[in-house]
Motif scaffolding. Sequence first.
Motif, PDB file in Angstrom:
ATOM      1  N   ARG A 150      32.921 -22.058  53.338  1.00  0.00           N
ATOM      2  CA  ARG A 150      33.782 -23.067  52.723  1.00  0.00           C
ATOM      3  C   ARG A 150      34.804 -23.677  53.674  1.00  0.00           C
ATOM      4  O   ARG A 150      35.522 -24.588  53.301  1.00  0.00           O
ATOM      5  CB  ARG A 150      34.542 -22.468  51.527  1.00  0.00           C
ATOM      6  CG  ARG A 150      33.657 -21.960  50.418  1.00  0.00           C
ATOM      7  CD  ARG A 150      32.979 -23.122  49.717  1.00  0.00           C
ATOM      8  NE  ARG A 150      32.186 -22.662  48.595  1.00  0.00           N
ATOM      9  CZ  ARG A 150      30.863 -22.619  48.602  1.00  0.00           C
ATOM     10  NH1 ARG A 150      30.182 -23.024  49.640  1.00  0.00           N
ATOM     11  NH2 ARG A 150      30.206 -22.188  47.541  1.00  0.00           N
ATOM     12  N   LEU A 168      31.327 -17.158  45.279  1.00  0.00           N
ATOM     13  CA  LEU A 168      30.948 -18.414  45.926  1.00  0.00           C
ATOM     14  C   LEU A 168      29.987 -19.183  45.020  1.00  0.00           C
ATOM     15  O   LEU A 168      28.984 -18.634  44.566  1.00  0.00           O
ATOM     16  CB  LEU A 168      30.311 -18.156  47.281  1.00  0.00           C
ATOM     17  CG  LEU A 168      31.234 -17.553  48.347  1.00  0.00           C
ATOM     18  CD1 LEU A 168      30.456 -17.281  49.626  1.00  0.00           C
ATOM     19  CD2 LEU A 168      32.411 -18.456  48.630  1.00  0.00           C
ATOM     20  N   TYR A 185      35.254 -11.281  46.943  1.00  0.00           N
ATOM     21  CA  TYR A 185      34.511 -12.513  46.679  1.00  0.00           C
ATOM     22  C   TYR A 185      34.196 -13.312  47.942  1.00  0.00           C
ATOM     23  O   TYR A 185      33.355 -14.192  47.914  1.00  0.00           O
ATOM     24  CB  TYR A 185      35.296 -13.414  45.719  1.00  0.00           C
ATOM     25  CG  TYR A 185      35.527 -12.796  44.376  1.00  0.00           C
ATOM     26  CD1 TYR A 185      34.478 -12.600  43.480  1.00  0.00           C
ATOM     27  CD2 TYR A 185      36.798 -12.391  43.986  1.00  0.00           C
ATOM     28  CE1 TYR A 185      34.684 -12.022  42.244  1.00  0.00           C
ATOM     29  CE2 TYR A 185      37.015 -11.815  42.745  1.00  0.00           C
ATOM     30  CZ  TYR A 185      35.957 -11.631  41.886  1.00  0.00           C
ATOM     31  OH  TYR A 185      36.163 -11.053  40.664  1.00  0.00           O
ATOM     32  N   ILE A 186      34.915 -13.031  49.027  1.00  0.00           N
ATOM     33  CA  ILE A 186      34.762 -13.829  50.250  1.00  0.00           C
ATOM     34  C   ILE A 186      34.266 -12.928  51.375  1.00  0.00           C
ATOM     35  O   ILE A 186      34.937 -11.961  51.730  1.00  0.00           O
ATOM     36  CB  ILE A 186      36.104 -14.486  50.648  1.00  0.00           C
ATOM     37  CG1 ILE A 186      36.641 -15.339  49.492  1.00  0.00           C
ATOM     38  CG2 ILE A 186      35.936 -15.330  51.907  1.00  0.00           C
ATOM     39  CD1 ILE A 186      38.048 -15.853  49.697  1.00  0.00           C
ATOM     40  N   LYS A 218      42.745 -15.788  51.160  1.00  0.00           N
ATOM     41  CA  LYS A 218      42.345 -14.939  52.282  1.00  0.00           C
ATOM     42  C   LYS A 218      42.914 -15.543  53.561  1.00  0.00           C
ATOM     43  O   LYS A 218      42.562 -16.657  53.938  1.00  0.00           O
ATOM     44  CB  LYS A 218      40.823 -14.835  52.368  1.00  0.00           C
ATOM     45  CG  LYS A 218      40.366 -13.901  53.454  1.00  0.00           C
ATOM     46  CD  LYS A 218      38.894 -13.640  53.362  1.00  0.00           C
ATOM     47  CE  LYS A 218      38.475 -12.660  54.458  1.00  0.00           C
ATOM     48  NZ  LYS A 218      37.156 -12.123  54.218  1.00  0.00           N
ATOM     49  N   ALA A 252      37.740 -20.880  50.446  1.00  0.00           N
ATOM     50  CA  ALA A 252      37.010 -20.439  49.256  1.00  0.00           C
ATOM     51  C   ALA A 252      38.006 -19.925  48.223  1.00  0.00           C
ATOM     52  O   ALA A 252      38.999 -19.281  48.568  1.00  0.00           O
ATOM     53  CB  ALA A 252      36.017 -19.337  49.617  1.00  0.00           C
ATOM     54  N   PRO A 299      39.796 -17.559  46.017  1.00  0.00           N
ATOM     55  CA  PRO A 299      39.863 -16.113  46.216  1.00  0.00           C
ATOM     56  C   PRO A 299      39.529 -15.269  44.991  1.00  0.00           C
ATOM     57  O   PRO A 299      39.316 -14.071  45.117  1.00  0.00           O
ATOM     58  CB  PRO A 299      41.309 -15.886  46.644  1.00  0.00           C
ATOM     59  CG  PRO A 299      42.062 -17.016  46.053  1.00  0.00           C
ATOM     60  CD  PRO A 299      41.118 -18.179  46.058  1.00  0.00           C
ATOM     61  N   ASP A 336      41.280 -19.110  54.205  1.00  0.00           N
ATOM     62  CA  ASP A 336      39.911 -19.459  53.861  1.00  0.00           C
ATOM     63  C   ASP A 336      39.938 -20.501  52.752  1.00  0.00           C
ATOM     64  O   ASP A 336      40.798 -20.458  51.873  1.00  0.00           O
ATOM     65  CB  ASP A 336      39.161 -18.211  53.394  1.00  0.00           C
ATOM     66  CG  ASP A 336      37.670 -18.395  53.474  1.00  0.00           C
ATOM     67  OD1 ASP A 336      37.127 -19.114  52.606  1.00  0.00           O
ATOM     68  OD2 ASP A 336      37.052 -17.842  54.389  1.00  0.00           O
ATOM     69  N   SER A 341      33.617 -23.569  44.114  1.00  0.00           N
ATOM     70  CA  SER A 341      34.581 -22.615  44.667  1.00  0.00           C
ATOM     71  C   SER A 341      35.224 -23.027  45.992  1.00  0.00           C
ATOM     72  O   SER A 341      35.750 -22.184  46.704  1.00  0.00           O
ATOM     73  CB  SER A 341      33.938 -21.235  44.812  1.00  0.00           C
ATOM     74  OG  SER A 341      32.896 -21.272  45.755  1.00  0.00           O
ATOM     75  N   THR A 342      35.218 -24.305  46.322  1.00  0.00           N
ATOM     76  CA  THR A 342      35.926 -24.777  47.517  1.00  0.00           C
ATOM     77  C   THR A 342      37.285 -25.323  47.091  1.00  0.00           C
ATOM     78  O   THR A 342      37.374 -26.220  46.253  1.00  0.00           O
ATOM     79  CB  THR A 342      35.137 -25.877  48.246  1.00  0.00           C
ATOM     80  OG1 THR A 342      33.866 -25.353  48.621  1.00  0.00           O
ATOM     81  CG2 THR A 342      35.867 -26.331  49.500  1.00  0.00           C
TER      82      THR A 342
END
Length: 139
Positions: free
Chosen positions: A65, A88, A28-29, A124, A82, A84, A80, A92-93
């Motif tokens: 993000r 996005l 996803y990231i 992540k 975002a 996980p 990260d 999603s933050t």
Amino acid sequence: MKKIIPLLLIALLFLSCSDNGFNNKNPYIPNYTFSVTFDLNFPAYSNLKFVSNAIYYAGPEVGPRGIYVFNTGSGYNAFDAACPNQSLSSCSTLVLDGINVICPCDDEEYSLFTGQGKLQYPLKQYRVEVNGNILRVYN
């Protein structure tokens, strides 16, 4: 036979190399290459001098993000920002909540100590290098 022994030793040397088990793959990231430094003497980052404190950094070089950097007491973690386990999107933050971050899309909570949550993918994680009062976070 004398030629085989050096070849076996060389092969063994290559097979024993390790990346310390560092794995930050997440479907996803996106996997961005970046390097950013934080001077803990600057007021914006001075909270990182104290255990269980985190900062959020959303500079353009770290992805869509941003990242969270966290003082664990025995070192620093960088993750990260975002979610996980979400694609996005506008929700999603991750949002900081003490020593955890929460994904607004699914209300899932992740530990900044371990990066673990209850769903399939953990946060992540990125590498952190400490040199005095300078932290370097990179991928």
